[in-house]
Motif scaffolding. Structure first.
Motif, short mmCIF file in Angstrom:
data_model
loop_
_atom_site.label_atom_id
_atom_site.label_comp_id
_atom_site.label_asym_id
_atom_site.label_seq_id
_atom_site.Cartn_x
_atom_site.Cartn_y
_atom_site.Cartn_z
N THR A 92 -8.40 4.23 0.19
CA THR A 92 -8.50 2.83 -0.25
C THR A 92 -8.11 1.89 0.88
OG1 THR A 92 -7.84 3.59 -2.45
CG2 THR A 92 -7.76 1.22 -2.06
N SER A 93 -7.04 2.25 1.60
CA SER A 93 -6.57 1.43 2.72
C SER A 93 -7.67 1.33 3.79
CB SER A 93 -5.31 2.08 3.31
OG SER A 93 -4.72 1.26 4.24
N ILE B 67 -4.13 3.37 10.60
CA ILE B 67 -4.94 2.36 9.90
C ILE B 67 -4.24 1.01 9.92
CG2 ILE B 67 -5.92 1.69 7.66
CD1 ILE B 67 -6.37 4.69 7.11
N SER B 68 -2.92 1.03 9.67
CA SER B 68 -2.17 -0.25 9.69
C SER B 68 -2.20 -0.86 11.08
CB SER B 68 -0.72 -0.02 9.22
OG SER B 68 0.00 0.70 10.20
N LYS C 154 -10.26 -1.10 2.67
CA LYS C 154 -9.81 -2.48 2.86
C LYS C 154 -9.99 -2.90 4.32
CE LYS C 154 -6.36 -2.48 -0.85
NZ LYS C 154 -4.93 -2.41 -1.16
N TYR C 155 -9.75 -1.95 5.23
CA TYR C 155 -9.94 -2.25 6.65
C TYR C 155 -11.40 -2.60 6.92
CZ TYR C 155 -11.04 -1.29 11.52
OH TYR C 155 -11.53 -1.37 12.79
N THR D 25 -5.03 6.82 -1.85
CA THR D 25 -4.42 5.53 -1.45
C THR D 25 -4.82 5.19 -0.02
OG1 THR D 25 -2.55 6.01 -2.89
CG2 THR D 25 -2.24 4.28 -1.27
N ILE D 26 -4.82 6.22 0.85
CA ILE D 26 -5.16 6.00 2.27
C ILE D 26 -6.66 5.75 2.42
CG2 ILE D 26 -5.30 7.21 4.49
CD1 ILE D 26 -2.44 8.29 3.61
N TYR E 200 -9.69 3.39 -5.50
CA TYR E 200 -10.59 3.74 -4.40
C TYR E 200 -12.03 3.35 -4.76
CZ TYR E 200 -13.29 6.91 -1.35
OH TYR E 200 -14.19 7.44 -0.45
N LYS F 155 -5.63 -2.48 11.42
CA LYS F 155 -5.68 -3.73 10.64
C LYS F 155 -4.97 -4.85 11.40
CE LYS F 155 -5.85 -2.14 5.84
NZ LYS F 155 -5.03 -1.98 4.65
N SER G 190 -5.18 6.03 -8.58
CA SER G 190 -5.54 5.99 -7.15
C SER G 190 -7.05 6.18 -6.98
CB SER G 190 -4.81 7.08 -6.37
OG SER G 190 -3.44 6.91 -6.47
N GLU H 279 -2.15 6.81 7.99
CA GLU H 279 -1.83 5.51 7.40
C GLU H 279 -1.27 4.57 8.47
OE1 GLU H 279 0.28 3.88 3.34
OE2 GLU H 279 1.12 5.65 4.28
#
Length: 1334
Positions: A1179-1180, A1107-1108, A1183-1184, A1176-1177, A1266, A1111, A1262, A1104
């Motif tokens: 999904t993250s 990924i952040s 989004k990326y 959740t990750i 996704y 982003k 979650s 996570e």
């Protein structure tokens, strides 16, 4: 001629003027204008006359006007004219520009462009006209351009583009930037211009940068504010980096390689910052853009936008009230984020290999502090504010129930501790560098020390101490502030008083007024009604006694260096004022004697402090020893035949029903004994050295109290041995309950007697000179102690200590070290017989090791121990090494199996106590003495043959040597089989290995060897011991994460758990496979499962975080060109690949767990939580990719498609099956045998927990989120990702096909049975049925 032209222009006839002008040749007209301009006379009227006589309706007039413009432009650039003349000419030309036709304007504009390209624009005075020409040009409808036509606006755009694409002379950059302010430009054109100006920065002389920045800021009023700020920041960041590299080269090559002088660069930076701040004050939009730019950059790498220059800029902007809070909040968040990022990188090899380390924000801030010395007064105030904000926000917090927090470790560990430490360093460096802010820093520090009574202030006291150590003489100028603080001493907590007095101690030696002020405050406090104030007074007086040396006292080296490094020796007054010092010290002793009639706590402080005073001030020995002797005689029974030898009744007092301790007799005796032993050593030391006759006589005079004390202690020892517990009114039948006054009295008596026995044991051992009889007496004393201790334990109940004081041993750490060495390591022939007396008592040996364990625990928790020398870090470290050497030898030499095979004793074996001690010691050294690790490992080496090798080796090699020894011990445990396996010992060995492995360098072969050994044990050991499994897996994970990513190991472990526990579908037979033998039916759940899931959670957090980071990089970076873009793309690709591989392997691991028949409870809940986190990750990550596809160069990675496919086939369907299994298990448990009430209560509780739990709905949410973002990504990327996903089947109201079919069959069978029964009823009771129908 000019007079004629001017006079004609004044007349009414324009025709004559035109004719006159026609008669003048172009060259003559130019000469005429030049002559007139140089003289500075009639130039205005002349130009007006020419304009009047050159109407734009005629071609001749236009060409003359054009000639005039061209000639005047060249004239203005020549530099031959006065400024006023140039201004007049430019003004007149501006007025007539709009009259020129389009082609003429185009020709003039081209003239300017060619002049700029050619570098003929020297002073830029003619450029004032250029904006006018461009404005007029933009207003024209159409112009010939090449073979076609362009509108005026387009033509202007082409000109600007051509201008910005050409080479500019560095001298005219400022003029051009200033000129563009007056040109009406679109945002796109402005961007061209700003980018061109920013590209010119490196080509300019450094001194020209501030005026250029000023012009750029004025230009930014039109737009492109972010671009301007970004460009300025990047330029100065590059300059700073270049400066740093040059400094490194200078240091390494010993040759000065400096392109720009540092002071010049710093002054330019300071000026630029002032310009920007001034611009922000006038244009708040610029301020908002600055904060927006920094915050956007913070999303990715903090170091990308933050540099010493931008930090200085932000601190200057913080002086503007509307930005103050935002600026400091941003810096706070950035600092903590930076430290957290460092922590994540240090804790994971996987992350370290992926990302390069960037400079930490803390280094940049400290560099800003260093740079601020070059006259950056506008930054210093912000630095001070930032320092205090960090210390206030991230300082120590109060413990539970308002208790003081424990002593901070030597090295900060958490991001908050690092941030607090950074705040202190900022303030300390600022204090050293900037005189104007010193008073403010000092005031604020002391204010916080005084006012923050409820929360710990040790970090402020440390800062205050550092400030004094760095500049004691500067502090004397602010002595009034320090003396004001003294007035509050009586109201401050004791720890704060100790710290504060220790900090100001160097000042007291050089400032008489400060010392006098402190003494007055302490005297007042001594008579205060508050107990804490009196304790503070005692602490203060003892500190003064330690640090004011009387003439003739031993030097600190002879006094075993009791003074600590923080107490700088400045004895300024000792040469002249030693007599005054003696009077001063005796006066203080007189004040302290009053404490001997006060509460026990005050007396206790005095007894604990006297020994240190003696060691520092040997001349006070007579006074102190006499004081202690007279105090001791109050409680001593002089009649030799009477038992017991001590009057315990005098030690307690009663107030109403309450009974409490009045005199801590054991501590009084302990203080007396330690002072006496020290005095005896001093005496012996003086006898061995050649002394003057006077000194010898003086010693004889003073020796009276020594004999008296020795006789007294001998008498007490003999009579204590003869005394029974009944003599003290204590025996097995006595009441020790803390609820009655009798019980409290007996408990106090017991604690006092035990303490006295301990002190006498220490005294007799140290003064016995290895006499067998004295050691027998010592053992008798111990038996009294032990008997009483056992009674107290028995009476007070299991697991509770009778009182806090009873738990603490009064033996000093130095003695414990000496005693253990004698008991276990002393092989001297002459002492063998006497030591055998003590060695024969196992209880005494166990007591010795237990006491050592208690001292080590104190050291770990508080950073110091009770008793003399407990606060001297060097001494305690030496004793710690001695104790470790003994414990290590004892454990390695006598295996616990040999010890256990003898008689069975209650309590822990000595080997186990040694092992516990070693674990605590290794932890303590890492926590309290991190810098002395190498010294410690050398000092504790017990193998003489390896000594020479390990002395020169580094920490990793030395640590590896001890690791091998403990590994051998653990293997011996494991090879003995299940019968000989000692679980507790194995756990301790694993914990020791875990602590020691932290000392290994993760890149070293020793670390690889350690991890290979751990994996081997996990694979081969099949013990069904839950705690051992937990310790072993914890060790494996802690090592693996520093070696490489643990996902592959997690997958194998999950396969083993699935194999051991079976499938959720009972019809499915799981393939039997065992990668790790440690996973078996007993250890698989919940122990191993929970540990594996916690590791899964850790890996998910790392992913996570990555990924952040990606982003943030995507949003903050602008597309680079050429090689840079290829390099960046390559790095992105590696990062994406690593993230997807991690997630893919984790999915396969979770795929195994989700199909495992886990028992209901913690395992299931944790698994559901981690599954929700996984989605959740995912999904993250979606989004990326949506963000990536939205950008121009983004496209979907084939690896990501595979990951989506894997999640759709291997995880989502199994998740829904697992949810069905979990709920059916809960329902079947709830519907079991309902007769047993306990089971009913349990099932009801579990059913309620299930209802209240949010784990299942969270997981379903979650999964659906996704799928929602997958649909969105499919639309953006034009790739159908949903083809891999099956529709969700699990809902609150769901139909399970198999269950439905079974239920329908049962229903049909029951219905057929009911119809048979009803037909029989109808035949026998038909009338009744009719009645029913009515």
């Amino acid at each position: 001629m000019e007079e004629k032209i001017v006079s004609l222009s004044g007349g009414e006839s324009v025709r004559e003027l035109q004719q006159c002008l026609r008669a003048v040749k172009d060259s003559e007209l130019g000469a005429l204008i030049t002559r007139s301009a140089v003289k500075g006379k009639n130039i205005g009227p002349l130009i007006r006359a020419i304009f009047k006589g050159s109407p734009t309706t005629e071609a001749e007039g236009v060409s003359r006007r054009l000639l005039l413009y061209k000639h005047c432009i060249r004239l203005c650039e020549s530099g031959d004219l006065q400024l006023e003349v140039v201004s007049d000419i430019t003004g007149l030309l501006m007025l007539e520009t709009h009259q020129l036709p389009g082609p003429s304007l185009a020709e003039l504009a081209s003239l300017y462009v060619d002049a700029i390209k050619g570098g003929s624009i020297s002073n830029g005075k003619s450029l004032e006209l250029f904006p006018n020409i461009l404005t007029a040009l933009a207003a024209t409808e159409s112009l010939a351009y090449g073979k076609g036509e362009l509108s005026g606006e387009e033509y202007k755009k082409q000109l600007i583009n051509s201008l910005c694409s050409s080479r500019w002379d560095p001298h005219c950059v400022i003029h051009l930037t200033s000129m563009f302010r007056d040109v009406p430009v679109s945002v796109e054109e402005l961007q061209f211009v700003v980018e061109k100006v920013l590209r010119m920065f490196p080509k300019l002389d450094l001194q020209e940068i501030p005026p250029l920045v000023y012009q750029l800021l004025l230009l930014s009023a039109k737009g492109c504010k972010k671009l301007v700020l970004e460009g300025i920041t990047s330029y100065f960041n590059e300059q700073d980096q270049q400066q740093r590299e040059e400094q490194k080269d200078t240091e390494s090559m010993d040759v000065e390689v400096v392109s720009v002088p540092q002071d010049q660069l710093r002054h330019v930076e300071g000026t630029v910052i002032l310009h920007i701040v001034f611009a922000i004050r006038l244009d708040h939009e610029l301020g908002r853009e600055l904060l927006k730019y920094l915050k956007a950059g913070q999303q990715g790498e903090v170091g990308r936008v933050l540099c010493p220059f931008s930090i200085a800029l932000l601190l200057s902007v913080a002086r503007i009230q509307r930005y103050e809070e935002q600026a400091f909040d941003f810096l706070k968040v950035a600092i903590v984020k930076s430290f957290r990022d460092v922590q994540v990188q240090q804790g994971s090899r996987f992350v370290q290999d992926l990302l390069t380390r960037r400079p930490c924000v803390s280094q940049m801030i400290l560099e800003t502090v260093k740079n601020s010395v070059f006259g950056w007064d506008h930054v210093t105030q912000g630095l001070v504010q930032l320092g205090f904000i960090l210390m206030d926000s991230f300082g120590l917090k109060p413990g539970p129930f308002g208790k003081a927090a424990e002593a901070p470790p030597a090295n900060p560990k958490t991001p908050s501790q690092h941030a607090c430490q950074l705040g202190g360093r900022i303030l300390l460096e600022s204090f050293k560098m900037h005189e104007p802010i010193r008073t403010e820093i000092l005031e604020q520090v002391l204010n916080r020390v005084v006012t923050k009574v409820a929360s710990p202030v040790s970090h402020f006291i440390d800062l205050f101490s550092d400030i004094i150590a760095s500049a004691p003489m500067i502090l004397l100028e602010s002595s009034s502030k320090v003396m004001e603080t003294f007035d509050h001493l009586a109201y401050l907590p004791l720890n704060t008083v100790h710290g504060l007095l220790r900090a100001v101690q160097p000042l007291l030696k050089v400032s008489m007024s400060m010392k006098d002020s402190l003494i007055i405050v302490l005297r007042k406090a001594m008579f205060s009604s508050q107990l804490d104030a009196r304790k503070s007074a005692v602490a203060g007086f003892l500190l003064l006694l330690k640090n004011f040396k009387v003439l003739g006292s031993l030097a600190s080296s002879q006094a075993s260096q009791i003074i600590s490094s923080s107490q700088i020796q400045v004895d300024v007054h000792s040469r002249y004022n030693s007599a005054a010092n003696e009077a001063f010290c005796l006066e203080i002793l007189g004040s302290l004697r009053r404490c001997l009639s006060q509460q026990a706590d005050v007396r206790l402080m005095l007894y604990e402090g006297f020994h240190d005073v003696l060691r520092r001030n040997s001349q006070l020995a007579s006074s102190i020893m006499q004081t202690l002797l007279s105090q001791l005689r109050r409680y001593y029974e002089p009649e030799q035949d009477l038992l017991p030898p001590l009057k315990l009744e005098s030690c307690i007092s009663a107030q109403g029903d309450q009974i409490f301790l009045q005199e801590p007799l054991a501590h009084l005796l302990s203080c007396t004994v330690h002072c006496l032993l020290w005095y005896q050593d001093l005496h012996d030391h003086r006898r061995t050295t050649v002394e003057e006759d006077e000194d010898e006589e003086e010693e004889e005079d003073e020796g009276g109290f020594q004999e008296d004390l020795e006789v007294l202690l001998r008498s007490v020892t003999c009579r204590m041995i003869k005394s029974d517990l009944e003599d003290f009114e204590l025996d097995k039948s006595a009441d020790f309950s803390l609820s009655s006054s009798v019980g409290i009295k007996n408990t106090i008596y017991a604690v006092l007697v035990m303490g006295v026995c301990e002190v006498l044991m220490e005294y007799n051992f140290l003064s016995a000179n290895y006499s067998k009889n004295r050691f027998e007496e010592l053992l008798d004393l111990f038996n009294r102690y032990h008997k009483l201790s056992e009674i107290l334990k028995e009476k007070s109940g299991k697991g509770k200590s009778p009182s806090s004081k009873a738990g603490r041993s009064l033996l000093s750490m130095g003695f414990v070290s000496t005693l253990l060495t004698a008991l276990f390591r002393d092989s001297t022939q002459s002492r063998e017989e006497s030591l055998a007396v003590l060695r024969s008592s196992t209880e005494f040996l166990r007591y010795s090791v237990s006491t050592a364990l208690q001292k080590i625990q104190q050291l770990e928790e508080m950073g110091q121990t009770d008793g003399p020398e407990g606060q001297n870090t060097d001494k305690t470290f030496r004793y710690l090494c001695d104790i470790t050497r003994v414990l290590l030898w004892r454990y390695m030499s006598i295996p616990s199996t040999v010890e256990d095979s003898g008689k069975k004793e209650k309590g822990k074996t000595i080997s186990m106590l040694c092992l516990e001690g070693l674990l605590r010691i290794f932890s303590t050294v890492q926590l309290r003495y991190p810098s002395k690790a190498s010294q410690f490992l050398c000092a504790v080496d017990v193998s003489e043959e390896e000594d020479s090798e390990t002395d020169n080796a580094n920490v990793t090699e030395k640590t590896a040597f001890y690791i091998r020894q403990f590994q051998r011990s653990l293997l011996n445990q494991l090879s003995g089989g299940d019968e000989d396996f000692h679980s507790k010992e194995a756990q301790l060995l694993l914990n020791i290995l875990s602590v020691l492995s932290r000392q290994l360098e993760p890149t070293s072969p020793q670390f690889v060897q350690m991890i290979s050994w751990t994996v081997k044990i996990c694979k081969e050991s099949s013990l069904e011991d839950v705690q051992f499994c937990k310790g072993l897996l914890s060790l494996l994970f802690s090592l693996h994460v520093l070696y490489k990513s643990p996902v592959s190991v997690l997958r194998e472990l999950c396969q083993d758990i699935h194999s051991q526990l079976g499938d959720i579908d009972q019809d499915v037979e799981v393939e039997k496979q065992s990668h790790f033998a440690i996973i078996n039916t007993k250890t698989a759940a919940p122990t191993a499962t929970l540990l594996i899931l916690s590791q899964v959670g850790r890996v998910l957090e790392e992913v996570e975080w990555l990924i952040s980071k990606k982003k943030g990089q995507l949003s903050s970076e602008r597309p680079a060109a050429g090689m840079d873009s290829q390099r960046a793309a390559g790095q992105h690709d590696a990062l994406e690949k690593a993230i997807i591989l991690q997630l893919g392997t984790l999915l396969t691991a979770l795929h195994e767990l989700v199909q495992t028949a886990l028992p209901p409870g913690g395992c299931v809940d944790t698994l559901l939580k981690e599954l929700a986190s996984t989605y959740t990750i995912l999904t993250s990550l979606c989004k990326y990719y949506i963000q990536l596809c939205a950008s121009l160069h983004g496209q979907l990675s084939p690896r990501f498609e595979k990951l989506v496919k894997l999640s759709g086939s291997h995880l989502t369907p199994q998740c829904y099956s697992f949810l069905t299994y979990v709920q059916s298990e809960e329902l079947s448990a709830a519907g079991g045998d309902k007769k047993k009430k306990k089971e009913e209560a349990t099932t009801a509780a579990s059913a309620k927990a299930l209802r209240e739990s949010k784990a299942i709905p969270n997981l379903i949410f979650s999964i659906e989120q996704y799928e929602k973002f997958l649909i969105l990504l499919s639309k953006k990327s034009k790739v159908n990702l949903m083809q891999y996903m099956k529709l969700s089947t699990s809902r609150d109201f769901r139909i399970n096909a198999a269950s439905l079919e079974a239920a329908l069959q049962e229903q049909q069978e029951s219905q057929s049975q009911q119809t048979e029964v009803s037909t029989e009823v109808e035949e026998s009771q038909e009338p009744k049925k009719k009645k029913r129908k009515k």
